[in-house]
Design a protein around this motif. Structure first.
Motif, short mmCIF file in Angstrom:
data_model
loop_
_atom_site.label_atom_id
_atom_site.label_comp_id
_atom_site.label_asym_id
_atom_site.label_seq_id
_atom_site.Cartn_x
_atom_site.Cartn_y
_atom_site.Cartn_z
N ALA A 17 0.90 -1.27 0.01
CA ALA A 17 -0.05 -0.03 0.06
C ALA A 17 0.72 1.21 0.10
N TRP A 18 1.96 1.17 0.66
CA TRP A 18 2.87 2.24 0.93
C TRP A 18 3.48 2.80 -0.57
N ALA A 19 4.11 1.55 -1.20
CA ALA A 19 4.57 1.60 -2.77
C ALA A 19 3.55 2.16 -3.58
N GLY A 20 2.31 1.80 -3.42
CA GLY A 20 1.14 2.13 -4.19
C GLY A 20 1.02 3.66 -4.21
N LEU A 21 0.94 4.43 -2.80
CA LEU A 21 0.67 5.43 -2.67
C LEU A 21 2.02 6.33 -3.19
N ILE A 22 2.95 6.01 -2.96
CA ILE A 22 4.17 6.70 -3.66
C ILE A 22 3.99 6.68 -5.24
N ALA A 23 3.65 5.65 -5.86
CA ALA A 23 3.54 5.70 -7.29
C ALA A 23 2.24 6.51 -7.88
N LEU A 24 1.31 6.61 -6.90
CA LEU A 24 0.26 7.63 -7.22
C LEU A 24 0.50 9.19 -6.95
N LEU A 25 1.22 9.37 -6.04
CA LEU A 25 1.61 10.69 -5.80
C LEU A 25 2.74 11.02 -7.03
N MET A 26 3.67 10.14 -7.45
CA MET A 26 4.45 10.55 -8.17
C MET A 26 3.84 10.70 -9.62
N ALA A 27 2.53 9.90 -10.04
CA ALA A 27 1.92 10.31 -11.16
C ALA A 27 1.14 11.72 -11.27
N THR A 28 1.06 12.33 -9.90
CA THR A 28 -0.01 13.37 -9.84
C THR A 28 1.02 14.83 -9.33
N ILE A 29 1.61 14.61 -8.07
CA ILE A 29 2.31 15.90 -7.68
C ILE A 29 3.86 16.06 -7.72
N LEU A 30 4.41 14.89 -8.64
CA LEU A 30 5.89 14.87 -8.47
C LEU A 30 6.50 16.21 -8.93
N GLU A 31 5.84 17.01 -10.04
CA GLU A 31 6.43 18.45 -10.22
C GLU A 31 6.06 19.54 -9.47
N SER A 32 5.19 19.17 -8.67
CA SER A 32 4.76 20.38 -7.57
C SER A 32 5.29 20.64 -6.61
N ASP A 33 4.97 21.81 -5.87
CA ASP A 33 5.43 22.32 -4.68
C ASP A 33 5.54 21.36 -3.41
N ALA A 34 4.57 20.16 -3.44
CA ALA A 34 4.14 19.26 -2.42
C ALA A 34 5.13 18.15 -2.96
N TRP A 35 6.37 17.98 -3.66
CA TRP A 35 6.84 16.96 -3.79
C TRP A 35 7.72 16.28 -2.93
N LEU A 36 7.84 17.11 -1.89
CA LEU A 36 8.69 16.59 -0.73
C LEU A 36 8.06 15.72 0.04
N VAL A 37 6.85 15.59 -0.15
CA VAL A 37 5.99 14.35 0.60
C VAL A 37 6.39 13.03 0.09
N ILE A 38 6.53 13.10 -1.31
CA ILE A 38 6.91 11.78 -1.87
C ILE A 38 8.48 11.66 -1.58
N TYR A 39 9.06 12.23 -1.25
CA TYR A 39 10.56 12.32 -0.90
C TYR A 39 10.52 11.59 0.45
N ALA A 40 9.85 12.19 1.50
CA ALA A 40 9.89 11.80 2.84
C ALA A 40 9.10 10.33 2.79
N LEU A 41 8.11 9.91 1.76
CA LEU A 41 7.43 8.84 2.03
C LEU A 41 8.38 7.65 1.35
N LEU A 42 9.31 8.02 0.60
CA LEU A 42 10.20 7.10 -0.23
C LEU A 42 11.44 6.86 0.92
N LEU A 43 11.75 7.79 1.40
CA LEU A 43 12.78 7.67 2.70
C LEU A 43 12.12 6.96 3.81
N GLY A 44 11.14 6.97 4.22
CA GLY A 44 10.33 6.25 5.09
C GLY A 44 10.17 4.79 4.73
N PHE A 45 9.79 4.29 3.56
CA PHE A 45 9.83 3.18 2.81
C PHE A 45 11.03 2.27 2.94
N ILE A 46 12.03 2.91 2.65
CA ILE A 46 13.35 2.32 2.40
C ILE A 46 13.74 2.20 3.91
#
Length: 246
Positions: A17-46
């Protein structure tokens, strides 16, 4: 799971589920000013994956299971580093006016209108944008030629102005910025060596940027990301509203 701990199934579902959420956010907000959320989720997942892998490895060593996965564990380190570095390089590419404008100008200089149209607040076709660029470059060259004709030559000037290279002396300077809009001044500048002293004692020289002429203005706006999950509906990207060369 191999060790017989049923919590492994729960952890597997959580990681999926965590990986799915990262994939969803990468497809939608990767370029936006909220992209650091994805970075934090990826670091947490690893981090979670590494902790559970080390725990399982320790449990296997304490029991009867052979411990032969240590090498595999370290082999995944380059994968994690690549993911983290790659996300850092591509994330937030439209998170600020400067980031979007840098991409737009890069495409403009390269004459590649296809990717640039996606950076416009009101997208047009590549052919129309190319025509607009050609007109702007002609006006820039004319302004540079006029500056050469009216400005007194400076013997200390580095890389003298050249109408054939209209982008070389062009500088983009953010003039005003609010939460939703930004204006950028377009200026022709030159680099001049000016005399100075080192430690107030020894003659030296320094480089100074001088504005030759203001040639236009660009306007950018922040727009909401379409298709973003409700929790991230406030995420925004910056797009080019207009570039006016006078």
């Amino acid at each position: 799971m191999v060790l017989g701990d049923r919590r492994g199934w729960l952890l597997t579902l959580l990681e999926a589920a965590w990986a799915g959420l990262i994939a969803l956010l990468m497809a939608t907000i990767l370029e936006s000013d909220a992209w650091l959320v994805i970075y934090a989720l990826l670091l947490g997942f690893i981090a979670v994956w590494a902790i559970q892998a080390v725990h399982a490895y320790s449990r296997a060593g304490a029991g009867a299971e052979p411990r032969d996965g240590g090498g595999q564990l370290f082999a995944l380190v380059p994968v994690a580093v690549t993911l983290i570095t790659g996300l850092w390089l591509i994330g937030g590419r439209s998170a600020s006016p400067a980031a979007t404008l840098q991409r737009y100008v890069h495409d403009w200089i390269a004459g590649d209108a296809a990717p640039a149209v996606s950076l416009l607040a009101r997208p047009t076709d590549a052919a129309a944008l190319t025509t607009a660029w050609q007109g702007d470059e002609g006006r820039l060259s004319a302004r540079i030629a006029a500056a050469i004709a009216t400005e007194t030559p400076d013997p200390n000037e580095e890389d003298p102005l050249d109408p054939a290279e209209p982008f070389d002396p062009l500088r983009f300077e953010i003039a005003t910025q609010t939460a939703d809009t930004a204006t950028v001044d377009l200026e022709i500048v030159r680099q001049v060596r000016v005399p100075t002293t080192l430690f107030g004692l020894f003659p030296a020289s320094d480089q100074e940027t001088q504005v030759v002429a203001s040639v236009g203005q660009a306007v950018l706006s922040r727009i909401a990301v379409s298709g973003a999950p409700p929790l991230f509906s406030g995420a925004g990207i910056w797009r080019v509203e207009s570039v006016d060369i006078r």
